[in-house]
Scaffold this active site. Structure first.
Site, PDB file in Angstrom:
ATOM      1  CG  HIS A 180      -1.988  -0.999   1.233  1.00 56.74           C
ATOM      2  ND1 HIS A 180      -2.830  -1.199   0.160  1.00 56.74           N
ATOM      3  CD2 HIS A 180      -2.349  -1.909   2.185  1.00 56.74           C
ATOM      4  CE1 HIS A 180      -3.674  -2.179   0.448  1.00 56.74           C
ATOM      5  NE2 HIS A 180      -3.394  -2.630   1.664  1.00 56.74           N
ATOM      6  CG  ASP A 240      -4.995 -10.088   3.301  1.00 57.46           C
ATOM      7  OD1 ASP A 240      -4.654 -10.570   2.212  1.00 57.46           O
ATOM      8  OD2 ASP A 240      -4.760  -8.902   3.607  1.00 57.46           O
TER       9      ASP A 240
END
Length: 375
Positions: free
Chosen positions: A143, A268
């Site tokens: 990110h 995830d």
């Protein structure tokens, strides 16, 4: 049966000492918000190493430890001002790198070591010391943008490693695959106009960050078609992910013919993750990596470097990551997924491709067919 593949496993105890503080989900504790640890805690990563050790599977791996990245190496993507800002905050007790990225004293050095871990793994693979590598990097990176952190990411490990591989080894075709459940916005930004870097992001649609990762986001200028976003509906399971691989990822990658493959390995999308709503099991992570390993064997002498990203179920992430490492090494551990029976009972369609999932993946294929042959 023993294979000729040599797989590196890279970690450092300091990764687990990166301090993300106390919060309640994304908020600081308050009058009615009881303090809790952040989702991005050391446990889901440390337990990967613990499982490898307790199972003795670690004996099949080449253990490596990282060096710290230099400011020049990190500066191939991040701005000097941002790097210095992180160092100053770290020296003075910590702060927030931007967008839910808390950190404490000393995290600048650990983040440099995390980026350096990706670089160390690239060196080992490119020099032929190992065939492939799994780097248990922390803090994560995908990110982080040039001048800001986000989503627990300080420096963009994979982007830094990609620039390093190109500068150090003269590679002209690098493929980056990000299967973390959240869109890899920072990595996308790093290579959005670059035709020499093929970037895939498979992620849960409309999760994090906001308004990113649409199928129509395909790159710009000379880089059009070299960004491939595959937003997947909530509840997409094993069958949907593997269909996306076989329908979109692998056909495009075969035409690109990468010289090095980097993976942002966020486990995830797993069916027990608290920050996602997908239904991927440990075995599916292994199947995805098996496909990538075979691709690498056809085009780049097996060179794959996987860097750990997200994954917040401390119970399940270790088993998902074990399957990824097994696929890289080519030797099964014999350890069963302890959650498989109850998963199948509660989610009986986990290996079934549903019509709305297929339709969304087909939309991606339609968008990308302007740039690649997808029959």
């Amino acid at each position: 049966m023993e294979t000729k593949t040599k797989t590196a496993f890279l970690y450092d105890e300091r990764y687990f000492w990166h301090d993300t503080g106390s919060s309640v989900l994304f908020f600081p504790p308050g009058e009615f918000l009881q303090p809790d640890g952040t989702a991005e805690s050391p446990e889901s990563k440390r337990r990967v190493k613990n499982l490898l050790e307790m199972s003795s599977y670690i004996k099949h791996l080449e253990i490596m430890h990282p060096r710290a990245a230099t400011k020049e190496e990190v500066g191939a993507f991040h701005t000097t001002a941002y790097i210095e800002r992180i160092k100053t905050m770290s020296d003075n007790g910590g702060g927030d790198a931007g967008g839910y990225t808390p950190f404490g004293r000393g995290s600048y050095e650990i983040a440099m070591l995390s980026a350096g871990g990706a670089i160390t793994a690239v060196d080992a693979v490119m020099r032929g010391e190992v065939t492939n590598a799994y780097a248990l990097t922390r803090p994560p990176g995908h990110h982080a943008e040039a001048d800001s952190g986000a989503g627990y990411c300080i420096f963009n490990n994979v982007a830094v490693a990609s620039h390093y591989a190109r500068n150090q080894y003269g590679i002209t075709r690098i493929m980056i695959l990000d299967w973390d459940v959240h869109h890899g916005n920072g990595t996308e930004d790093a290579f959005y106009s670059d035709p020499n870097t093929l970037f895939f992001s498979l992620h849960q649609e409309n999760n994090f960050p906001n308004d990113r990762g649409y199928a129509e986001h395909i790159g710009e200028g000379a880089g059009k078609g070299y960004t491939v976003n595959v937003p997947l509906p909530v509840g997409t399971s094993n069958a949907g992910y593997l269909y996306a691989f076989d329908r979109v990822v692998l056909p495009i990658a075969e035409q690109f013919k990468p010289e090095l493959i980097l993976i942002s390995a966020g486990q995830d999308p797993n069916c027990y993750d608290p920050l996602a709503r997908m239904m991927v099991t440990a075995d599916c992570f292994g199947e995805m990596m098996k496909r990538i390993k075979q691709l690498a064997e056809r085009h780049c002498d097996g060179r794959v470097v996987a860097c750990h990203e997200g994954g917040y179920s401390t119970a399940y992430v270790p088993f998902c990551t074990l399957r990824v490492i097994e696929a890289l090494r080519g030797i099964e551990s014999g350890i069963e997924d302890p959650f498989w029976a109850i998963t199948l009972k509660n989610m009986p369609r986990i290996n079934q491709l549903l019509p709305h999932q297929e339709e969304q993946i087909e939309q991606v294929a339609k968008v990308q067919s302007a740039y690649w042959k997808l029959t």
